[in-house]
Enzyme design. Structure first.
Site, mmCIF file in Angstrom:
data_model
loop_
_atom_site.group_PDB
_atom_site.id
_atom_site.type_symbol
_atom_site.label_atom_id
_atom_site.label_comp_id
_atom_site.label_asym_id
_atom_site.label_seq_id
_atom_site.Cartn_x
_atom_site.Cartn_y
_atom_site.Cartn_z
ATOM 1 N N HIS A 61 4.668 28.765 10.298
ATOM 2 C CA HIS A 61 3.672 28.159 9.427
ATOM 3 C C HIS A 61 3.383 26.733 9.885
ATOM 4 C CE1 HIS A 61 4.863 31.044 6.067
ATOM 5 N NE2 HIS A 61 5.979 31.006 6.775
ATOM 6 N N THR A 63 2.508 22.990 7.840
ATOM 7 C CA THR A 63 2.673 22.496 6.468
ATOM 8 C C THR A 63 1.389 21.942 5.876
ATOM 9 O OG1 THR A 63 3.269 20.271 7.207
ATOM 10 C CG2 THR A 63 5.069 21.871 6.961
ATOM 11 N N GLU A 135 8.657 26.308 8.806
ATOM 12 C CA GLU A 135 7.528 25.422 8.520
ATOM 13 C C GLU A 135 7.505 24.312 9.569
ATOM 14 O OE1 GLU A 135 5.086 25.394 6.404
ATOM 15 O OE2 GLU A 135 5.629 26.827 4.815
ATOM 16 N N HIS A 193 1.725 33.022 9.748
ATOM 17 C CA HIS A 193 1.403 33.327 8.357
ATOM 18 C C HIS A 193 0.037 34.009 8.265
ATOM 19 C CE1 HIS A 193 1.726 31.620 3.968
ATOM 20 N NE2 HIS A 193 1.940 32.917 4.037
ATOM 21 N N ASP A 203 -2.523 29.698 9.008
ATOM 22 C CA ASP A 203 -1.524 28.982 9.794
ATOM 23 C C ASP A 203 -0.665 29.942 10.639
ATOM 24 O OD1 ASP A 203 -0.734 29.653 7.047
ATOM 25 O OD2 ASP A 203 1.191 28.691 7.466
#
Length: 325
Positions: A61, A63, A135, A193, A203
């Site tokens: 991912h 953020t 992340e 993601h 993302d």
């Protein structure tokens, strides 16, 4: 996310969250079942062969916010709680309190983090149950589309900054370490993601260097020679109509792992999944169009990672690679 933490507070959280790459896997009968309290019964351990690892996927991912706010969001209670197993900062982030980049472990790998949402890959849904989430601090973001004339559907305006090279080296080191513990995470199960829930997420976006990760042994990538070979075949096929081409491409996406139903998917869904695929494998032109280059890249990936699935396609009459049904 409007109340940033003071440095003292964040330092305390960092001390609690600092990573340890201990996998915690039990390897023998003596360690198979531990309990800090005395038992009132005798326990015999007979390990079963009929079991598998919980972790099957690795989800990456961005953020969209800075390190300090990311850490707060990912670790503190809220009305919409979210978490990940790891957080990787970037260089030159004013909110980051250390001189060197570190990996931060927020959730033990054997626990379920809340990062994937209502997702699907291969035959699994709710990937929180089956994955490790990473992340990566990056301030990519999309703004609502501007007003336009009636009937038009403009895209959101998105900003995708480059990822920090030192940060990507850290991501590679982390992911390679994770892969040593989970053999079920094969190259095609390292996803973004946006791959697993393209209706709502994009993302880690088109600037994420998937090819560099693959060259380091992390994730999937195609062979250029195979792309050119499939492209030549597809360019030679002038008999297929656009609808059958799009429907067939949806089938290939599902064969690769995307959670699309090729029989019932709407035209909009096919475009969404196509764009998600392009963000990952053709980021320089992620327009959602099922063109021959996008098709050739997907066929090259299927040939490399799922050659048995290509048995459902054939080259016929010089018209290129088409469905056998």
């Amino acid at each position: 996310m409007s109340h940033p933490l003071h440095l003292a507070t964040i330092t305390t959280i960092l001390a609690l969250a600092l990573f340890g790459f201990t996998g915690c896997a039990m390897s023998d009968g003596a360690n198979f079942h531990k309990n800090s309290t005395e038992r009132s019964y005798r326990l015999e351990v007979v390990p079963s062969q009929n079991a598998s690892e919980r972790v099957r996927f690795l989800v990456l991912h961005f953020t969209a916010i800075d390190f300090e706010t990311s850490l707060q969001v990912l670790t503190q209670p809220s009305n919409s709680p979210v978490s990940a197993h790891y957080l990787v900062p970037e260089t030159n982030d004013p909110s980051y309190p250390y001189d060197e980049l570190r990996v931060f472990q927020l959730v033990d790998e054997h626990r379920r983090a809340w990062h994937a949402g209502r997702s699907q890959w291969e035959d699994r849904s709710q990937l929180n149950d089956h994955s490790i989430g990473i992340e990566i601090v990056n301030k990519s973001n999309c703004q609502p589309p501007p007003e336009s004339s009636p009937g038009a559907e403009p895209d959101a305006v998105c900003f995708f900054p480059e990822f920090d090279p030192k940060q990507i080296d850290l991501v590679i080191a982390l992911t390679r370490d994770i892969l040593t513990r989970y053999p079920d995470i094969t190259p095609t199960r390292i996803v973004g993601h946006g791959d697993i829930i393209p209706h709502f997420k994009i993302d880690p976006g088109p600037k994420f260097p998937w090819q560099k990760l693959a060259e380091a042994g992390v994730g999937a990538w195609y062979e250029e020679e195979a792309v050119q070979r499939h492209l030549a075949l597809l360019d030679g096929n002038t008999s297929s109509d656009p609808e059958s081409i799009r429907r067939r491409f949806a089938l290939w996406l599902a064969d690769y792992g995307y959670g699309i139903d090729p029989e019932t998917a709407s035209d909009e869904e096919i475009s969404l999944y196509t764009r998600a695929f392009q963000y990952h494998f053709r980021p320089w032109k992620a327009d959602g169009e099922v063109d021959n280059q996008t098709r050739a890249i997907l066929l090259a990936l299927l040939e490399k990672y799922f050659p048995q699935k290509l048995s459902g396609y054939f080259v016929g009459g010089g018209e290129g690679l088409v469905s056998s049904d």
